[in-house]
Design a protein around this motif. Structure first.
Motif, PDB file in Angstrom:
ATOM      1  N   GLN A  79       0.816  -1.207   0.000  1.00 40.44           N
ATOM      2  CA  GLN A  79       0.000   0.000   0.000  1.00 40.44           C
ATOM      3  C   GLN A  79       0.860   1.272   0.000  1.00 40.44           C
ATOM      4  O   GLN A  79       0.363   2.366   0.231  1.00 40.44           O
ATOM      5  CB  GLN A  79      -0.941   0.019   1.205  1.00 40.44           C
TER       6      GLN A  79
ATOM      7  N   ASP B  37      -1.237  -6.107   5.077  1.00 44.78           N
ATOM      8  CA  ASP B  37      -2.011  -6.686   3.994  1.00 44.78           C
ATOM      9  C   ASP B  37      -2.900  -7.828   4.474  1.00 44.78           C
ATOM     10  O   ASP B  37      -3.554  -8.484   3.665  1.00 44.78           O
ATOM     11  CB  ASP B  37      -1.088  -7.210   2.889  1.00 44.78           C
TER      12      ASP B  37
ATOM     13  N   THR C 277      -5.839  -4.119   2.362  1.00 41.11           N
ATOM     14  CA  THR C 277      -4.910  -3.549   3.336  1.00 41.11           C
ATOM     15  C   THR C 277      -5.681  -3.043   4.548  1.00 41.11           C
ATOM     16  O   THR C 277      -6.831  -2.610   4.441  1.00 41.11           O
ATOM     17  CB  THR C 277      -4.083  -2.394   2.749  1.00 41.11           C
TER      18      THR C 277
ATOM     19  N   ALA D 279      -6.504   7.112  -3.471  1.00 36.76           N
ATOM     20  CA  ALA D 279      -5.950   5.766  -3.608  1.00 36.76           C
ATOM     21  C   ALA D 279      -6.273   5.184  -4.982  1.00 36.76           C
ATOM     22  O   ALA D 279      -5.440   4.523  -5.613  1.00 36.76           O
ATOM     23  CB  ALA D 279      -6.487   4.856  -2.512  1.00 36.76           C
TER      24      ALA D 279
ATOM     25  N   TYR E 139      -5.225   1.749  -6.963  1.00 36.44           N
ATOM     26  CA  TYR E 139      -5.869   0.768  -6.094  1.00 36.44           C
ATOM     27  C   TYR E 139      -7.383   0.781  -6.316  1.00 36.44           C
ATOM     28  O   TYR E 139      -7.906   1.541  -7.115  1.00 36.44           O
ATOM     29  CB  TYR E 139      -5.546   1.071  -4.631  1.00 36.44           C
TER      30      TYR E 139
END
Length: 364
Positions: free
Chosen positions: A56, A100, A307, A340, A345
């Motif tokens: 992440q 994670d 995450t 993000a 992501y």
């Protein structure tokens, strides 16, 4: 009361998964803007340290940069790996850890003890896929079934023209190049998710168990995502596993997975189907998902991870709590999720996001 619910998580609104990832600086310079003048409702002043998940890292860089600009506060995040982050949090060295995978029972006990006056909570951050990356000269696309993946990473399949690989790659001329396995040498949430996928899909084949630590003896170790990228890029015949944004940013090729219903590549839709099949394991504001790594649904990519930001619901110092609450509330806000997504992501599903926002707001 603990809540268990299996099935679709409503409101999946996944943004672009395959975009850039980061190998940049772990720390972000403090911005000069004054939080009192910011329109960000989650602003808090000060400076805290955090560490953990390198998967992440790109998202965290986006979050910390935006938060520093808006609020004038500094979040120093070191992408040390999920295992190291959890250990540093438990030892009281950081205000929160990125991981994670959610805390296991023994880790939860130790984290609760660190918090002293409260409980440690897992707050989901973003979702992404675990990409099976390869570097084989002359091969641009590759499809692997879970049993073949298991045998490759255990050293039972040694060359790229093995019949098991040829079976799922009809019409592809495969070279006799030796397979060079690369694995995470330090504790890693990505390893944890990857090995859970292999065990769930091929229990009769995968013999190395699961967990953050790699238990195999075949191949070469790399300490983090950046190390994996470097090792795979530098050697013909290599194969490894890394989060999809890192694979995309570094132009690594990712294999499609065939669990029996045809080849499935990484995309928002295929990852979304896997996240939707997760079981919710919620205890108040401690939000854990049990992913269905054995999923064989057509069009679903089952090697995924979520995450988590792990911190104390109560038990941080007053200054740490104020800033952790503000920053993590931003992470799970619409703006934080959009940042993000821009970094490559997937946003959390709407229902889960609402619960994550409540959990972040409860930090005191």
């Amino acid at each position: 009361m603990k809540l268990h619910r299996t099935g679709a998580i409503a409101g999946i609104a996944l943004a672009s998964l395959l975009a850039i990832s980061a190998c940049g600086s772990d720390n972000v310079d403090t911005a000069s803007s004054d939080s009192s003048a910011s329109s960000n409702p989650n602003c808090a002043e000060g400076q805290i340290s955090a560490s953990g998940s390198s998967a992440q890292k790109t998202a965290m860089n986006a979050w910390t940069t935006a938060y520093a600009k808006d609020c004038g506060a500094q979040i120093n995040y070191a992408a040390t790996g999920s295992g190291a982050g959890v250990k540093e949090f438990t030892a009281g060295k950081v205000a929160f850890a990125g991981s994670d995978s959610a805390l296991k029972d023994d880790e939860q006990t130790a984290a609760d003890a660190r918090c002293k006056t409260g409980k440690a909570i897992n707050i989901p951050g973003v979702a992404t896929a675990v990409g099976i990356v390869f570097n084989v000269k002359g091969i641009d696309k590759l499809t692997l079934d879970p049993a073949t993946i298991s045998k490759i990473f255990q050293g039972q399949i040694k060359t790229w023209n093995d019949p098991a690989i040829a079976k799922t790659n009809s019409g592809v001329t495969l070279p006799a190049t030796a397979i060079s396995v690369v694995f995470r040498s330090k504790d890693s949430g990505t390893t944890d998710n990857f090995t859970k996928f292999l065990e769930a899909q091929t229990p009769e084949t995968w013999k190395l168990g699961t967990g953050k630590g790699w238990k195999g003896t075949v191949g070469t170790g790399a300490p983090d995502s950046a190390g994996i990228v470097s090792a795979v890029t530098g050697k013909d015949g290599s194969v490894s596993y890394v989060d999809a944004p890192d694979a995309k940013k570094n132009s690594l090729k990712t294999a499609a997975i065939d669990t029996g219903a045809g080849a499935v590549e990484i995309s928002d839709e295929t990852v979304g189907k896997a996240i939707a099949a997760a079981e919710q394991d919620f205890d108040g504001n401690n939000l854990k998902l049990k992913l269905n790594y054995g999923l064989k649904e057509a069009g679903a990519y089952p090697a995924v991870l979520v995450t988590y930001q792990i911190t104390c619901e109560k038990g941080l110092t007053a200054d740490e709590a104020k800033l952790a609450k503000g920053f993590l509330s931003y992470v799970v806000s619409d703006a934080g999720q959009a940042a993000a997504a821009d970094a490559g992501y997937s946003k959390l599903p709407a229902e889960l996001l609402t619960k994550a926002q409540t959990a972040a707001a409860a930090i005191a």
